[in-house]
Write a protein that holds these residues in place. Structure first.
Motif, PDB file in Angstrom:
ATOM      1  N   LEU A  65      28.105  87.094  65.799  1.00 40.69           N
ATOM      2  CA  LEU A  65      27.484  88.004  65.861  1.00 40.69           C
ATOM      3  C   LEU A  65      26.287  86.995  66.703  1.00 40.69           C
ATOM      4  O   LEU A  65      25.516  87.367  67.517  1.00 40.69           O
ATOM      5  N   SER A  66      25.998  86.017  66.301  1.00 42.80           N
ATOM      6  CA  SER A  66      25.441  84.880  66.965  1.00 42.80           C
ATOM      7  C   SER A  66      25.849  84.421  68.378  1.00 42.80           C
ATOM      8  O   SER A  66      25.247  83.441  69.378  1.00 42.80           O
ATOM      9  N   GLU A  67      27.292  84.184  68.676  1.00 48.97           N
ATOM     10  CA  GLU A  67      27.505  82.540  69.530  1.00 48.97           C
ATOM     11  C   GLU A  67      28.870  83.440  70.887  1.00 48.97           C
ATOM     12  O   GLU A  67      29.292  82.888  71.515  1.00 48.97           O
ATOM     13  N   GLY A  68      29.233  84.823  70.071  1.00 48.49           N
ATOM     14  CA  GLY A  68      30.289  85.708  70.672  1.00 48.49           C
ATOM     15  C   GLY A  68      31.439  85.428  69.929  1.00 48.49           C
ATOM     16  O   GLY A  68      32.224  84.540  68.953  1.00 48.49           O
TER      17      GLY A  68
ATOM     18  N   HIS B 233      34.919  92.487  81.605  1.00 45.15           N
ATOM     19  CA  HIS B 233      35.295  91.050  80.972  1.00 45.15           C
ATOM     20  C   HIS B 233      36.821  90.942  81.127  1.00 45.15           C
ATOM     21  O   HIS B 233      37.252  89.996  80.470  1.00 45.15           O
ATOM     22  N   ASN B 234      37.456  91.630  81.582  1.00 41.37           N
ATOM     23  CA  ASN B 234      38.937  91.586  81.902  1.00 41.37           C
ATOM     24  C   ASN B 234      39.764  91.560  80.832  1.00 41.37           C
ATOM     25  O   ASN B 234      40.963  90.799  81.291  1.00 41.37           O
ATOM     26  N   LEU B 235      39.249  92.395  79.939  1.00 41.47           N
ATOM     27  CA  LEU B 235      40.459  92.929  79.783  1.00 41.47           C
ATOM     28  C   LEU B 235      41.554  93.744  79.929  1.00 41.47           C
ATOM     29  O   LEU B 235      40.910  94.157  80.452  1.00 41.47           O
ATOM     30  N   ASN B 236      42.006  93.755  78.925  1.00 38.31           N
ATOM     31  CA  ASN B 236      42.688  94.417  79.437  1.00 38.31           C
ATOM     32  C   ASN B 236      44.347  95.497  78.153  1.00 38.31           C
ATOM     33  O   ASN B 236      45.031  93.811  77.370  1.00 38.31           O
ATOM     34  N   PRO B 237      45.341  95.749  78.896  1.00 40.33           N
ATOM     35  CA  PRO B 237      45.770  97.123  77.454  1.00 40.33           C
ATOM     36  C   PRO B 237      46.781  95.690  77.379  1.00 40.33           C
ATOM     37  O   PRO B 237      47.221  95.439  78.350  1.00 40.33           O
TER      38      PRO B 237
ATOM     39  N   TRP C 125      44.049  95.564  73.134  1.00 41.27           N
ATOM     40  CA  TRP C 125      43.649  95.340  73.982  1.00 41.27           C
ATOM     41  C   TRP C 125      43.195  93.576  74.094  1.00 41.27           C
ATOM     42  O   TRP C 125      43.088  92.817  73.574  1.00 41.27           O
ATOM     43  N   ARG C 126      43.851  92.677  75.237  1.00 40.15           N
ATOM     44  CA  ARG C 126      43.386  91.531  74.962  1.00 40.15           C
ATOM     45  C   ARG C 126      42.715  90.367  76.151  1.00 40.15           C
ATOM     46  O   ARG C 126      42.496  90.826  77.538  1.00 40.15           O
ATOM     47  N   TYR C 127      41.890  89.389  76.337  1.00 34.34           N
ATOM     48  CA  TYR C 127      41.799  89.114  76.641  1.00 34.34           C
ATOM     49  C   TYR C 127      42.145  87.092  76.938  1.00 34.34           C
ATOM     50  O   TYR C 127      41.753  87.145  75.496  1.00 34.34           O
ATOM     51  N   VAL C 128      42.177  86.643  77.990  1.00 32.61           N
ATOM     52  CA  VAL C 128      42.575  85.586  77.958  1.00 32.61           C
ATOM     53  C   VAL C 128      42.156  85.065  79.500  1.00 32.61           C
ATOM     54  O   VAL C 128      41.970  85.475  80.699  1.00 32.61           O
ATOM     55  N   PRO C 129      41.738  83.926  78.682  1.00 30.95           N
ATOM     56  CA  PRO C 129      40.929  82.723  80.067  1.00 30.95           C
ATOM     57  C   PRO C 129      41.254  82.475  81.149  1.00 30.95           C
ATOM     58  O   PRO C 129      42.798  82.106  81.170  1.00 30.95           O
ATOM     59  N   ASN C 130      41.073  82.624  82.739  1.00 31.42           N
ATOM     60  CA  ASN C 130      41.884  82.000  83.566  1.00 31.42           C
ATOM     61  C   ASN C 130      42.048  80.342  83.820  1.00 31.42           C
ATOM     62  O   ASN C 130      42.991  80.087  84.326  1.00 31.42           O
TER      63      ASN C 130
ATOM     64  N   ASP D  68      33.204  80.665  74.937  1.00 32.74           N
ATOM     65  CA  ASP D  68      33.056  81.683  74.236  1.00 32.74           C
ATOM     66  C   ASP D  68      32.986  82.433  74.596  1.00 32.74           C
ATOM     67  O   ASP D  68      32.342  83.496  76.208  1.00 32.74           O
ATOM     68  N   LEU D  69      33.602  84.224  74.086  1.00 30.06           N
ATOM     69  CA  LEU D  69      33.572  85.603  75.010  1.00 30.06           C
ATOM     70  C   LEU D  69      32.126  86.165  74.416  1.00 30.06           C
ATOM     71  O   LEU D  69      32.563  87.051  73.618  1.00 30.06           O
ATOM     72  N   LYS D  70      31.055  86.163  75.704  1.00 33.39           N
ATOM     73  CA  LYS D  70      29.868  86.638  74.653  1.00 33.39           C
ATOM     74  C   LYS D  70      29.465  88.021  75.386  1.00 33.39           C
ATOM     75  O   LYS D  70      30.358  89.146  75.899  1.00 33.39           O
ATOM     76  N   PHE D  71      28.720  88.965  74.429  1.00 31.16           N
ATOM     77  CA  PHE D  71      28.188  90.347  74.871  1.00 31.16           C
ATOM     78  C   PHE D  71      26.663  90.078  74.489  1.00 31.16           C
ATOM     79  O   PHE D  71      26.068  89.690  73.808  1.00 31.16           O
TER      80      PHE D  71
END
Length: 306
Positions: free
Chosen positions: A8-11, A100-104, A201-206, A245-248
């Motif tokens: 919640l503080s950093e992502g 944010h480019n998440l993909n199943p 669902w997954r996020y992988v950085p470029n 970090d993945l932010k919101f």
């Protein structure tokens, strides 16, 4: 609770996860086992049945599961609390994930035609062949694996590389078997996990660096060699610079789950300290955020009491 406050503080922190190499999707699994991939434990059996290759992929994983359907998922991944299993979590909007480019994840049945189509595109690099030749350095024993530093993946013709120059289809970053059967002894299952039910669902950085590794779940006189592989993979992961970090934002949050009811006031204090003033959140927004906080204790009572 500490991890939830940190998110919640950093992502979300992008961390390495151990995933099966596509090469393990080659062999067909008996129908009686529902197409689940076998995962051996430490047992005495044939060495060929106790050897697995992995890819370590930096990611953040989410599940697209309604709260009313998460009981079995939390029973497996939750922590032990005062009165049984407890869990902590945060829900975000689907639009946030798409932005944010998440993909199943693509779930594969081992031995299927589509699984073979992925395997046929994999290319073993020169370092893989060098690694194999190291096994003959010491008569009767394998040598120590050469260390291969992390290498940021380069997407070329739809292929990505790991740190040993092996090439895989880009989709490998999002592959997973439909399930897994853990074996404590040869042919004796102890637990099965249906991954497809998780709807990951997954996020992988470029700028990901993919690390190659392998494990032997078997006693062996070549244990020093396999230990060096594990140590090298760990070293490579540790040498990769921290991923962003993945932010919101506050409006992206749909719900927050703490373990027990008596933890809700503590979390609300954290939300007030984190969001009020620092991010320009007004009082109405803060009270709306408070209303999205519930506990796993309450979920057990209201959604899955039995």
């Amino acid at each position: 609770m500490k991890a939830l406050k940190g998110i919640l503080s950093e992502g979300f922190w992008v961390l390495y996860h151990e995933e099966y190499s596509p090469l393990h999707f080659k062999n067909k699994v008996p129908v009686r086992d529902r197409g689940f991939l076998y995962k051996p434990s430490h047992f005495q059996g044939h060495p060929a049945d106790a050897f697995l290759q992995y890819l370590y992929i930096p990611m953040v994983s989410f599940c697209d599961i309604p709260i009313s359907n998460i009981k079995s998922h939390l029973n497996h991944y939750g922590s032990d609390g005062r009165n049984g299993k407890i869990a902590y979590g945060i829900g975000l909007t689907k639009s946030w994930g798409l932005d944010h480019n998440l993909n199943p994840v693509i779930y594969l049945v081992p031995g299927s035609q589509i699984a073979h189509s992925f395997i046929d595109k994999c290319v073993k690099g020169s370092k893989y062949h060098q690694e194999e030749s190291e096994k003959t350095k010491i008569p009767g024993r394998y040598g120590i694996e050469t260390y291969y530093p992390p290498s940021q993946m380069n997407i070329s013709n739809g292929l990505i590389n790991d740190n040993k120059e092996n090439l895989y289809p880009y989709e490998t970053l999002f592959l997973k078997p439909i399930g897994e059967i853990n074996l404590d002894k040869p042919n004796i299952p102890s637990e099965s996990i249906s991954f497809v039910d998780e709807k990951e669902w997954r996020y992988v950085p470029n700028d990901a660096s993919i690390i190659s590794g392998r494990k032997l779940f078997h006693s062996s006189h070549n244990s020093q060699y396999y230990q060096s592989i594990a140590e090298n993979a760990e070293r490579a992961k540790n040498e990769v610079p921290k991923y962003n970090d993945l932010k919101f934002e506050i409006d992206d949050i749909t719900h927050i789950v703490v373990g027990m009811n008596d933890e809700i006031p503590e979390l609300q204090k954290h939300l007030k300290a984190e969001y009020e003033g620092k991010r320009g959140v007004n009082e109405d927004q803060l009270h709306l955020l408070y209303s999205k906080v519930t506990s796993y204790e309450t979920l057990q009572r209201d959604f899955f009491p039995h």
